[in-house]
Design an enzyme around this catalytic site. Structure first.
Site, PDB file in Angstrom:
ATOM      1  N   CYS A   1       0.848  -1.181   0.000  1.00  0.00           N
ATOM      2  CA  CYS A   1       0.000   0.000   0.000  1.00  0.00           C
ATOM      3  C   CYS A   1       0.890   1.239   0.000  1.00  0.00           C
ATOM      4  CB  CYS A   1      -0.944   0.109   1.199  1.00  0.00           C
ATOM      5  SG  CYS A   1      -2.010  -1.296   1.426  1.00  0.00           S
TER       6      CYS A   1
ATOM      7  N   TRP B   1      -2.996  -2.634  -1.456  1.00  0.00           N
ATOM      8  CA  TRP B   1      -2.741  -4.064  -1.688  1.00  0.00           C
ATOM      9  C   TRP B   1      -3.481  -4.759  -0.549  1.00  0.00           C
ATOM     10  CZ3 TRP B   1      -0.551  -8.227   0.918  1.00  0.00           C
ATOM     11  CH2 TRP B   1      -0.275  -9.358   0.122  1.00  0.00           C
TER      12      TRP B   1
ATOM     13  N   GLY C   1       0.094  -1.309   6.178  1.00  0.00           N
ATOM     14  CA  GLY C   1       0.547  -2.219   7.229  1.00  0.00           C
ATOM     15  C   GLY C   1      -0.582  -3.133   7.672  1.00  0.00           C
TER      16      GLY C   1
ATOM     17  N   LYS D   1      10.138 -15.972 -12.128  1.00  0.00           N
ATOM     18  CA  LYS D   1       9.775 -14.920 -13.099  1.00  0.00           C
ATOM     19  C   LYS D   1       8.580 -15.367 -13.927  1.00  0.00           C
ATOM     20  CE  LYS D   1      11.303 -12.199 -11.874  1.00  0.00           C
ATOM     21  NZ  LYS D   1      12.259 -11.878 -10.864  1.00  0.00           N
TER      22      LYS D   1
ATOM     23  N   ARG E   1       3.406  -0.246  -5.048  1.00  0.00           N
ATOM     24  CA  ARG E   1       3.211  -0.808  -3.710  1.00  0.00           C
ATOM     25  C   ARG E   1       1.876  -1.544  -3.570  1.00  0.00           C
ATOM     26  NH1 ARG E   1       6.853   1.706  -0.199  1.00  0.00           N
ATOM     27  NH2 ARG E   1       5.669   0.921   1.552  1.00  0.00           N
TER      28      ARG E   1
ATOM     29  N   LYS F   1       5.064  -4.516  -5.284  1.00  0.00           N
ATOM     30  CA  LYS F   1       6.515  -4.409  -5.401  1.00  0.00           C
ATOM     31  C   LYS F   1       7.193  -4.421  -4.038  1.00  0.00           C
ATOM     32  CE  LYS F   1      10.226  -3.541  -7.849  1.00  0.00           C
ATOM     33  NZ  LYS F   1      10.745  -4.768  -8.483  1.00  0.00           N
TER      34      LYS F   1
ATOM     35  N   HIS G   1      14.513 -37.537  -8.363  1.00  0.00           N
ATOM     36  CA  HIS G   1      14.010 -37.792  -7.008  1.00  0.00           C
ATOM     37  C   HIS G   1      12.563 -37.333  -6.858  1.00  0.00           C
ATOM     38  CE1 HIS G   1      17.961 -39.076  -5.761  1.00  0.00           C
ATOM     39  NE2 HIS G   1      18.463 -38.011  -6.355  1.00  0.00           N
TER      40      HIS G   1
ATOM     41  N   GLU H   1      15.053 -18.750 -10.083  1.00  0.00           N
ATOM     42  CA  GLU H   1      14.660 -17.395 -10.474  1.00  0.00           C
ATOM     43  C   GLU H   1      13.857 -17.427 -11.784  1.00  0.00           C
ATOM     44  OE1 GLU H   1      14.335 -14.606  -9.364  1.00  0.00           O
ATOM     45  OE2 GLU H   1      14.577 -13.106 -10.944  1.00  0.00           O
TER      46      GLU H   1
END
Ligand code: F6R
Length: 607
Positions: free
Chosen positions: A2, A74, A99, A484, A27, A602, A503, A480
């Site tokens: 947020c 968010w 928060g 992505k 955010r 983000k 495995h 990574e």
């Protein structure tokens, strides 16, 4: 997560707030809202979805107040609809919050027992009703906020406006970041300096527990949730306004940020290397020779950077390395050595779990170093030593250039540690530094593979699942690559150490599952080829990413993408690029929102 903004201005502030929120949309972006004081009365507009929906609403129903607060959300508590969007308000008080209020259930139950009716499902709405209760008891706004803050558990950055208080904004911080902007006859608050860059470059950062009382003339800050003494927080000159946050000719920020990598990795290396001497700069304040191990901690992509760094520190500096996902670290209660070194890695420098880990390590008497991209962030400010990544603002939610800059920084540190510990000779160091100096050029070469990767992505976008395999430092790059792909294309993907294939994950392999194999031609290449054969034998579709020598050795049997040949040491920074481009173009084919993928944000400032 947020983003919050507040302005005490001298003109209609709603359009300015929306502009600032656009700079904070990274955010969170599932709903947004603005409240202003209209002739002493609070009025607000809120809308689900992206900021443009709020903008349209404000065009139809403008707000004209000169004092206002805004929020881009968010969602944590309650679905992202208009009712749950911030600001939350009663007739007398409006608040925006970043928060989580952890004890909101008990607070809400108490308030409900007193007959308070809630309109939203959020934790934040409790705050406005608690303030109302204080105002009803005859307290002033300046007394009410500290009284309420002391009842809240959890993390917050808050900004309040009050009915009749046209020259008053109260802001507070515990855990989540908050900056105060100083203008001429105007004052601002915002989640970061970038949001406030269009208005002012004079910024002070609130510390945890600070409560700021703003008027247009200035700010008074008190610590201890506003109940302590008046404290000074230095006004710093921010360079956020110099930061270009435009897409330029690119379709997405992510595409631009991928393309910028040779340049920003070059800047980062120039900072950490003495190129003419062929040396890594020894960081001030950290004596690697005196340390017996390093503890790394980070989240997501930054965690993968730590996984790569482990190989380098162990090999070049013979240092044992412990690595933890930050959200696990402090709950695992590992024995930590007083005087030992913890290195936190974070693009934003605000990630809640990474910050909590920093504080946990600090409490155990450890030295704290951080690899951060935002030099004014909380993690940077709370570190004893900061190793900056010079990636510039990263706006696309999926981390790209910050990751390769983290790797570049960590590579330099590992070399410096190797020299400090007498493991690397001057020639070894010169050779490794030489490999790093060549890196930006090789990265630029790798970017030229984009048209070929775009063609591969067309097929990839038809998959429902994908596997990524690698050994050695290519293993974290496989993780990574999978991250992505899943975060921006929503295709399910898993990264594995190639040797782990048989495995378990090999059970997933069939002709519909693409298997990306990251295999530079190094000492592990042959073993990885065996794993590819195991995939091919089960009808799996291999995409081999390797160099000239690897392609030759593989004999043209598999679909192959050939990247420039490099020293094995720098290959993670090179092989990261096809991972990013493959995910990017797959997502573009699938038509997803590349820069702001669903459910993500983000900066993850909640646990
Ligand atoms: C993935 C991604 C995230 C972040 C993670 C940590 O593309 O961006 O996994 O890496 O949320 O964020 P920072 O580095 O800001 O601490």
């Amino acid at each position: 997560m947020c983003g919050i903004v507040g302005i005490l201005g001298n003109e209609a502030v709603a359009p300015l707030i929306v502009d600032a929120l656009k700079r904070l949309e990274y955010r969170g972006y599932d709903s947004a809202g603005v409240a202003t004081l209209e002739n002493g009365r609070l009025d607000r507009r809120r809308a689900p979805g992206k900021l443009r929906t709020l903008e349209e609403k404000l065009r139809r129903e403008p707000l004209s107040g000169h004092a206002g607060i805004g929020h881009t959300r968010w969602a944590t508590h309650g679905t992202p609809n208009e009712t749950n969007a911030h600001p939350h308000a009663t007739e007398r008080v409006a608040v925006v919050h970043n928060g989580i209020i952890e004890n909101y259930r008990e607070l809400r139950d108490d308030l409900a027992k007193q007959g308070v009716k809630f309109e939203s499902e959020t934790d934040t709405e409790t705050i406005v009703h608690l303030i109302e209760a204080e105002l009803n008891n005859g307290k002033t706004p300046e007394e009410s906020v500290p009284a309420v803050l002391s009842k809240l558990r959890g993390a917050f950055a808050l900004a309040f406006l009050f009915k009749g208080g046209d020259d008053l904004m109260i802001a507070a911080r515990r855990g989540s970041p908050l900056a105060v902007g100083h203008g001429d006859g105007e004052m601002y608050v915002g989640s970061d300096a970038i949001a406030l860059a269009p208005f002012t470059d004079r910024i002070s950062y609130l510390n945890d527990g600070d409560c700021a009382f703003l008027t247009r003339k200035g700010v008074t800050i008190r610590d201890k949730d506003g109940l302590g003494s008046v404290v000074e927080r230095p006004v710093q000159k921010s360079n956020a306004s110099a930061m270009v946050i435009e897409k330029g000719n690119y379709r997405h920020f992510m595409a631009k940020e991928i393309a910028e990598q040779p340049e920003v990795v070059g800047h980062t290396l120039a900072h950490h290397l003495d190129m003419s001497a062929g040396r890594a700069r020894i960081p001030e304040g950290i004596d690697f020779a005196k340390l017996d191990r390093i503890a790394f901690s980070a989240c997501g992509t930054a965690y993968y950077a730590a996984l790569v760094a482990r190989y380098w520190f162990e090999k070049f500096a013979r240092m044992p390395v412990d690595i933890d996902i930050a959200s696990e670290f402090r709950y695992r209660e590992p024995p930590l050595k007083e005087g030992g070194l913890a290195i936190l890695i974070s693009q934003s420098g605000e990630t809640a779990d990474t910050l909590a880990t920093l504080r946990h390590c600090r409490a155990q008497g450890m030295q704290i170093a951080s690899v951060v991209n935002v030099p004014t962030s909380t993690i940077a400010r709370e570190s004893d030593a900061v190793f900056p990544t010079l990636a510039g603002p990263e706006i696309g939610v999926a981390s790209t250039k910050a990751f390769t800059c983290q790797l570049a920084t960590l590579a330099c540190l590992a070399i410096a540690a190797g020299r400090a510990r007498g493991v690397l000779s001057a020639e070894d160091e010169e050779r490794l530094v030489g490999a790093l100096i060549e890196l930006p050029r090789l990265m630029a070469e790798t970017l030229k593979l984009e048209p070929q990767i775009e063609r591969l992505a067309k097929d990839f976008s038809k998959a429902q699942d994908a596997l990524y395999l690698g050994r050695g430092t290519s293993f974290p790059i496989a993780l990574e690559g999978a991250l992505k792909l899943k975060e921006i294309s929503y295709i399910h993907a898993e990264g594995y150490a190639a040797g782990e294939l048989k495995h378990g994950p090999i059970a997933l392999v069939d002709e519909k599952v693409p298997v990306v194999v990251i295999a530079p031609y190094d000492t592990l290449f042959e073993k990885t080829v065996s794993n590819m054969q195991e995939v091919a034998a089960r009808g799996g579709k291999v995409l081999l990413i390797t160099d000239e020598a690897g392609a030759k050795e593989a004999g043209g049997e598999f679909e192959t993408l050939i990247v420039p040949t490099s020293y094995a040491f720098v290959s993670p920074m090179i092989y990261a690029i096809p991972m990013q481009l493959l995910a990017y173009h797959t997502a573009v084919f699938m038509g997803t929102d590349v820069d702001q993928p669903r459910n993500l944000a983000k900066s993850v400032t909640v646990e």
